[in-house]
Scaffold this active site. Structure first.
Site, PDB file in Angstrom:
ATOM      1  N   HIS A  57      19.820 -13.052   4.481  1.00 12.49           N
ATOM      2  CA  HIS A  57      18.932 -11.874   4.596  1.00 12.49           C
ATOM      3  C   HIS A  57      19.695 -10.570   4.467  1.00 12.49           C
ATOM      4  O   HIS A  57      19.316  -9.565   5.056  1.00 12.49           O
ATOM      5  CB  HIS A  57      18.145 -11.899   5.925  1.00 12.49           C
ATOM      6  N   ARG A  58      20.778 -10.592   3.713  1.00 17.23           N
ATOM      7  CA  ARG A  58      21.612  -9.401   3.487  1.00 17.23           C
ATOM      8  C   ARG A  58      22.201  -8.824   4.771  1.00 17.23           C
ATOM      9  O   ARG A  58      22.624  -7.667   4.821  1.00 17.23           O
ATOM     10  CB  ARG A  58      20.845  -8.325   2.711  1.00 17.23           C
TER      11      ARG A  58
END
Ligand SMILES: Cc1cc2nc3c(=O)[nH]c(=O)nc-3n(C[C@H](O)[C@H](O)[C@H](O)COP(=O)(O)O)c2cc1C
Length: 192
Positions: A170-171
């Protein structure tokens, strides 16, 4: 006091050795001249320990010119298959002649002859000129040992800042920054 960044680097380099298709020890080396103009190129890490990270090159190259003017550098490893990078910054010194001699002696003969034949970073009219110089130095040294050219040697980047970047889901990537303090290292996180 933080974890040891050198132990972490060793672990990541070992993993890269198992995962990267070639040259896990390849790193971008950034230098700048006195006017502040940066330049960057790849080199190979040929030694590292608590004193620093060592690469070898031609002492008359552009990078050597930059380092003679401004003895600071940044290194960057990017291991694509691991989705990791390591950034290293610090002052630069020449390695001792004895250390350069020992490394030069361990290189393949063609690399040794190439070090004599190349005026690294100087203009070259046609490739044949380099090939002719290679043939000339091959003949000159015959079957004897090839000594280290006086202008060829190692540089050591002594880190004062090492940052480890790791891809996360999710970065929410992770950045661990180690900065040198008296007698050790401080560790902190950075927003990714
Ligand atoms: C993967 C890779 C590794 C390299 N390793 C070295 C090296 O260890 N030493 C070196 O002098 N040049 C190395 N080179 C060549 C340099 O990138 C560069 O072309 C050369 O050193 C001249 O740089 P300069 O003109 O900025 O001094 C390597 C290139 C690549 C692509």
């Amino acid at each position: 006091m933080a974890d040891d960044p050198f132990a972490l680097f060793d672990a990541w380099l070992a993993e890269a050795g198992a995962s990267e298709p070639n040259d896990p020890n390849a790193m971008a080396l950034a230098t700048a001249d006195l006017s502040g103009r940066p330049s960057v190129r790849m080199v190979l890490l040929k030694g590292h320990d608590r004193d620093g990270f060592v690469f070898y090159t031609n002492g008359e190259s552009r990078k050597a010119d930059d380092l003679a003017q401004n003895a600071q550098a940044a290194l960057l490893f990017h291991w694509k298959s691991l989705r990791r990078q390591v950034r290293i910054e610090g002052g630069v010194t020449r390695v001792s002649d004895a250390e350069s001699d020992a490394y030069f002696a361990s290189r393949g003969r063609d690399s040794q002859l190439g070090a004599w034949a190349s005026d690294q970073s100087r203009p070259l009219d046609v490739r044949e000129t380099f090939e002719a110089r290679f043939a000339e130095v091959s003949q000159r040294f015959g079957s004897g040992d090839v000594p280290r050219p006086p202008h060829w040697g190692g540089y050591r980047v002594t880190p004062d800042r090492i940052e480890f970047w790791q891809d996360r889901a999710h970065r929410l990537h992770e950045r661990r920054l180690f900065t040198r303090v008296d007698g050790g290292w401080n560790e902190g996180l950075l927003f990714p």
